[in-house]
Each structure stands twice: as C-alpha cells, then as structure tokens.
Motif scaffolding. Structure first.
Motif, PDB file in Angstrom:
ATOM      1  N   ILE A 220      13.095   7.768   8.048  1.00 20.24           N
ATOM      2  CA  ILE A 220      12.241   6.654   7.645  1.00 20.24           C
ATOM      3  C   ILE A 220      10.801   7.005   8.000  1.00 20.24           C
ATOM      4  N   THR A 221       9.876   6.750   7.072  1.00 20.98           N
ATOM      5  CA  THR A 221       8.470   7.095   7.331  1.00 20.98           C
ATOM      6  C   THR A 221       7.669   5.810   7.542  1.00 20.98           C
ATOM      7  N   ASP A 222       6.373   5.900   7.375  1.00 13.83           N
ATOM      8  CA  ASP A 222       5.514   4.721   7.503  1.00 13.83           C
ATOM      9  C   ASP A 222       5.913   3.692   6.439  1.00 13.83           C
ATOM     10  N   PRO A 223       6.422   2.537   6.829  1.00 16.41           N
ATOM     11  CA  PRO A 223       6.919   1.554   5.849  1.00 16.41           C
ATOM     12  C   PRO A 223       5.810   1.018   4.938  1.00 16.41           C
ATOM     13  N   GLN A 224       4.557   1.140   5.379  1.00 17.17           N
ATOM     14  CA  GLN A 224       3.455   0.647   4.544  1.00 17.17           C
ATOM     15  C   GLN A 224       3.092   1.622   3.436  1.00 17.17           C
ATOM     16  N   ARG A 225       3.681   2.805   3.517  1.00 19.17           N
ATOM     17  CA  ARG A 225       3.329   3.802   2.518  1.00 19.17           C
ATOM     18  C   ARG A 225       4.412   3.813   1.439  1.00 19.17           C
ATOM     19  N   VAL A 226       4.200   3.009   0.397  1.00 24.21           N
ATOM     20  CA  VAL A 226       5.218   2.867  -0.634  1.00 24.21           C
ATOM     21  C   VAL A 226       4.987   3.890  -1.758  1.00 24.21           C
ATOM     22  N   HIS A 233       0.083   6.136   7.975  1.00 22.55           N
ATOM     23  CA  HIS A 233      -0.284   6.023   9.382  1.00 22.55           C
ATOM     24  C   HIS A 233       0.633   6.920  10.193  1.00 22.55           C
ATOM     25  N   PRO A 234       0.224   8.151  10.428  1.00 27.42           N
ATOM     26  CA  PRO A 234       1.114   9.106  11.109  1.00 27.42           C
ATOM     27  C   PRO A 234       1.589   8.607  12.467  1.00 27.42           C
ATOM     28  N   GLU A 235       0.770   7.779  13.126  1.00 23.63           N
ATOM     29  CA  GLU A 235       1.155   7.350  14.483  1.00 23.63           C
ATOM     30  C   GLU A 235       2.407   6.480  14.494  1.00 23.63           C
ATOM     31  N   VAL A 236       2.806   5.924  13.359  1.00 21.18           N
ATOM     32  CA  VAL A 236       4.045   5.126  13.343  1.00 21.18           C
ATOM     33  C   VAL A 236       5.198   5.892  12.688  1.00 21.18           C
ATOM     34  N   CYS A 237       4.972   7.154  12.345  1.00 22.29           N
ATOM     35  CA  CYS A 237       5.981   7.886  11.573  1.00 22.29           C
ATOM     36  C   CYS A 237       6.690   8.939  12.433  1.00 22.29           C
ATOM     37  N   SER A 238       8.025   8.888  12.477  1.00 23.45           N
ATOM     38  CA  SER A 238       8.773   9.853  13.297  1.00 23.45           C
ATOM     39  C   SER A 238       8.668  11.263  12.737  1.00 23.45           C
ATOM     40  N   VAL A 239       8.478  11.366  11.433  1.00 22.25           N
ATOM     41  CA  VAL A 239       8.303  12.706  10.849  1.00 22.25           C
ATOM     42  C   VAL A 239       7.078  13.361  11.487  1.00 22.25           C
ATOM     43  N   PHE A 240       6.053  12.561  11.654  1.00 21.43           N
ATOM     44  CA  PHE A 240       4.833  13.112  12.261  1.00 21.43           C
ATOM     45  C   PHE A 240       5.058  13.476  13.729  1.00 21.43           C
ATOM     46  N   SER A 241       5.826  12.658  14.454  1.00 22.61           N
ATOM     47  CA  SER A 241       6.130  13.010  15.856  1.00 22.61           C
ATOM     48  C   SER A 241       6.786  14.382  15.923  1.00 22.61           C
ATOM     49  N   GLY A 257      -3.535  14.904   5.363  1.00 23.18           N
ATOM     50  CA  GLY A 257      -2.745  14.746   4.135  1.00 23.18           C
ATOM     51  C   GLY A 257      -2.103  13.370   4.063  1.00 23.18           C
ATOM     52  N   CYS A 258      -1.731  12.851   5.220  1.00 18.67           N
ATOM     53  CA  CYS A 258      -1.090  11.540   5.301  1.00 18.67           C
ATOM     54  C   CYS A 258      -2.126  10.433   5.188  1.00 18.67           C
ATOM     55  N   ARG A 259      -3.123  10.483   6.054  1.00 13.81           N
ATOM     56  CA  ARG A 259      -4.131   9.401   6.089  1.00 13.81           C
ATOM     57  C   ARG A 259      -4.887   9.258   4.783  1.00 13.81           C
ATOM     58  N   LEU A 262      -3.160  12.592   0.445  1.00 11.29           N
ATOM     59  CA  LEU A 262      -3.276  13.828  -0.334  1.00 11.29           C
ATOM     60  C   LEU A 262      -1.901  14.454  -0.581  1.00 11.29           C
ATOM     61  N   ARG A 263      -0.945  14.035   0.245  1.00 12.27           N
ATOM     62  CA  ARG A 263       0.378  14.650   0.156  1.00 12.27           C
ATOM     63  C   ARG A 263       1.437  13.566   0.244  1.00 12.27           C
ATOM     64  N   GLY A 264       2.494  13.704  -0.529  1.00 12.50           N
ATOM     65  CA  GLY A 264       3.575  12.727  -0.501  1.00 12.50           C
ATOM     66  C   GLY A 264       4.504  12.952   0.674  1.00 12.50           C
ATOM     67  N   CYS A 265       5.278  11.935   0.992  1.00  9.01           N
ATOM     68  CA  CYS A 265       6.177  12.033   2.148  1.00  9.01           C
ATOM     69  C   CYS A 265       7.256  13.097   1.956  1.00  9.01           C
ATOM     70  N   THR A 266       7.765  13.249   0.743  1.00 13.42           N
ATOM     71  CA  THR A 266       8.831  14.235   0.532  1.00 13.42           C
ATOM     72  C   THR A 266       8.317  15.642   0.822  1.00 13.42           C
ATOM     73  N   GLU A 267       7.124  15.921   0.330  1.00 16.62           N
ATOM     74  CA  GLU A 267       6.562  17.242   0.588  1.00 16.62           C
ATOM     75  C   GLU A 267       6.300  17.428   2.082  1.00 16.62           C
ATOM     76  N   CYS A 268       5.771  16.388   2.698  1.00 17.40           N
ATOM     77  CA  CYS A 268       5.486  16.430   4.136  1.00 17.40           C
ATOM     78  C   CYS A 268       6.767  16.706   4.930  1.00 17.40           C
ATOM     79  N   LYS A 269       7.849  16.069   4.514  1.00 18.33           N
ATOM     80  CA  LYS A 269       9.144  16.272   5.182  1.00 18.33           C
ATOM     81  C   LYS A 269       9.673  17.681   4.974  1.00 18.33           C
ATOM     82  N   ASP A 270       9.503  18.184   3.751  1.00 17.52           N
ATOM     83  CA  ASP A 270      10.024  19.526   3.481  1.00 17.52           C
ATOM     84  C   ASP A 270       9.297  20.590   4.308  1.00 17.52           C
TER      85      ASP A 270
HETATM   86 FE1  SF4 Z   1       5.075  10.380   7.654  1.00 19.99          FE
HETATM   87 FE2  SF4 Z   1       4.282  12.615   6.476  1.00 19.99          FE
HETATM   88 FE3  SF4 Z   1       4.769  10.409   5.030  1.00 19.99          FE
HETATM   89 FE4  SF4 Z   1       2.666  10.512   6.626  1.00 19.99          FE
HETATM   90  S1  SF4 Z   1       3.031  11.803   4.836  1.00 19.99           S
HETATM   91  S2  SF4 Z   1       4.106   8.791   6.431  1.00 19.99           S
HETATM   92  S3  SF4 Z   1       3.426  11.728   8.332  1.00 19.99           S
HETATM   93  S4  SF4 Z   1       6.232  11.602   6.189  1.00 19.99           S
END
Ligand code: SF4
Ligand code: TRP
Length: 327
Positions: A220-226, A233-241, A257-259, A262-270
C-alpha cells in the motif's frame, strides 16, 4: 578484555528483512568489538511450541545458515544451542526458588503474549517461567551486555532483579546486565505493519526476484496518491521506507519523483524490488554454497557448546557453593 555480550534467538526458520536489519546486522557488528555469545533459544521455543516441536530442528538449521551467509563468523563469536547446555537448566532451577510469583505475573510481555497467542494452552509453568530461564541464559555466562529489542526490556529488568536477589541472599556474584539497544531500523512489512512472520507480511532472505517484485507491487502506498499526476508523500509510504534502506544512492531522486509526480508508484516499486533482489543476490549464492556442506551447522553448534562449557561449569560450581550445596 572486552565486555561480554549475550543474546538468544528463538529458532524461527528462514529469516526475513526485518530480522536482518533488526538483529543480524547488529550481531555482525558486535562480533568485531566484544566477546559475543549468540545462542539458539530452543527451550524458549518449546514454551509456546511444545505441541508441535517437530519443525524446530529445521528452523535452527535455516536460521544458522542465514546467520553465516550474512557474515556471522564462528571464529569471532560463540554460537551454541541452549538445549546442549544443562548448566542453563540447573541455574534456572535455582533462580526459580528465589523468584517471587508476582514478579512473573506482572510481566507485561507475559500478559500480552497470553492475549495474542490465544487458542494455545499457555497457562503452563514453563511459559510463566520464561523470564527465569532467560535470566539463567544471561547469567550463566555472567554477561554484562544484552542486545535486545524494545519488547524484551521488561524481561531484562527481571534478570537484573533476579541477579540482585541472588546477590543479596547468597553473596555478591552476578553482574547486573545492561540492555544494549541497537539502532535497529524499523522495517515495514508489505502491509505497512512491522515486518513479522506471524503477520504474513514478510519478505524472506531467500526469496526470488519474481516473488519480491510481486510482494512489493502489492504494498500500500500513499493513499492520497490516486493518479499519476497526484503528488505523493513519501513520509507516509512504506515503499519509501524500504527505499531508504535499499536505494541509498538514489534516494533524493526517488523522493523528488514522488513529490513532484514525475514517476508512478508501480515504477517506483519495481525499482525497489530490483534493488532488494540485487542486494540479496550475493548472500543467496553464499547460502547455497553453505547448504552443500553437510553437517556444517551441527559441527559449529557442537564446537560452540564445547567452548562455553568451562565458563558455564565454573558459574555453576560457584553457585552451588554459595547456596551451600557444595563445600
Ligand atoms: Fe510511495 Fe513511490 Fe508511490 Fe511515492 S511514488 S507514494 S514513494 S510508491
Ligand atoms: N526472549 C528472547 C525473544 O523472545 C529470546 C531470548 C531467550 C533471549 N534468552 C535470551 C534474548 C537471553 C536475550 C538474552 O526474542
């Protein structure tokens, strides 16, 4: 002479990333600086697993192989199995005589575990006496420092109380061990809670790149990022931790990339999954080599038990004298 450090680990099978950054890295650092004793707490495992002890031997094998693969070195620290050391049981018996029941009943971890592990019959003498056994583990080698997690601090406090009571009754003999709180990182599991085998949210050290990718994708990532265009908000995202552990060199870029969306969550996760897999790869191949050495774990544990034996025997000889069982 450097200080003595002791810690016990319940045999938990193949380890996960939480174990690695929570204890194992710390153990590997400690073995360079102190006289370290790390043992497999298989009697402790029996306090909760006595109905199904059959998997414990395999759990021991897997845990020790992981320890070795990541760099714990039996030349630098002493590794042994609790059940190979009858001195521990004997000392626990003496401690049992002097430990008032209310000390055990009020122990927070005891009350908590009773609640959490419901469904199992834990109203046993052994389970209540867990901290007495732990005190014997520590004091049998007269350890001064005990690296423990936050959750074990009340147990260590009981060890200190038992040592004090023994010293008061029979003469000053045991040191009062101190907790060595490691700067352990909190590793989130794939559901955002603390990574733990019992929560089913763990990424294991032997996991393949495909499984790691699948597990990371399910996080689960930042719930506000639909949508991709929503800033995150990387500070609330476990992927970022987890990125903070595995993507050190590009952490600023990941954050940006998150703030700035610039980058989607799937790419960030990969990217994260790839970095975890790359990080684990050399250890996984080392582990495969170690697995081929039949009897390795048994040999290391046997040698370790032999080498602590004189120290434990000396403690017990002193204790018997102090209690007047022997002259
Ligand atoms: Fe989390 Fe990465 Fe998505 Fe940002 S871009 S919310 S750090 S998964
Ligand atoms: N109680 C510890 C745990 O559950 C394991 C343990 C047993 C231990 N004996 C110990 C830890 C002695 C430190 C010292 O994780």
């Amino acid at each position: 002479m450097s200080k003595r450090v002791l810690s016990g680990y319940r045999p938990s099978g193949t380890l996960h990333l939480g174990h690695l950054h929570g204890n194992l890295e710390n153990m590997i650092n400690l073995q360079e600086k102190y006289e370290c004793f790390f043992f497999v707490a298989d009697w402790h495992a029996l306090t909760t697993e006595y109905e199904k002890p059959f998997q414990i031997p395999q759990y021991i094998e897997d845990m020790i192989l992981d320890w070795l693969a990541f760099g714990l070195d039996p030349k630098k620290c002493t590794l042994y199995r609790q059940s190979s050391c009858p001195e521990i049981a004997e000392l626990a018996l003496y401690f049992g005589m002097i430990t008032p029941l209310p000390w055990l009943e009020r122990c927070t971890t005891y009350k908590e575990q009773l609640r959490e592990l419901k469904g199992r019959e834990l109203a046993t003498y052994g389970f209540l006496g867990y901290p007495v056994l732990m005190a014997a583990d520590i004091l049998v080698v007269r350890s001064e420092l005990v690296p423990v997690g936050e959750d074990q601090v009340p147990h260590l406090e009981l060890t200190r109380e038992i040592a004090r009571r023994f010293n008061y009754l029979y003469g000053n003999y045991f040191p009062e061990p101190q907790a060595l709180l490691s700067g352990a990182k909190r590793v989130p599991g794939i559901d955002g809670r603390k990574m733990s085998k019992s929560y089913g949210n763990a990424i294991y050290l032997n996991e393949s790149p495909n499984i790691i990718k699948e597990k990371v994708r399910s996080m689960i990532t930042d719930p506000q990022r639909v949508y991709l265009k929503d800033p995150g908000h990387p500070e609330v995202c476990s992927v970022f931790s987890l990125h903070q552990i595995y993507s050190h060199s590009l952490i600023e870029e990941i954050e940006k990339g998150c703030r700035e969306a610039l980058r989607g969550c799937t790419e960030c996760k990969d990217i994260l999954a790839q970095n975890i897999s790359d990080y684990l790869a050399p250890f996984q191949s080392k582990r495969k080599e170690l697995e081929k050495e039949k009897g390795l774990v048994e040999e290391i544990l046997t040698k370790g038990a032999q080498s602590v034996k004189p120290l434990m025997a000396e403690t017990l000889a002193q204790v018997r004298k102090l209690i007047s069982l022997e002259k």
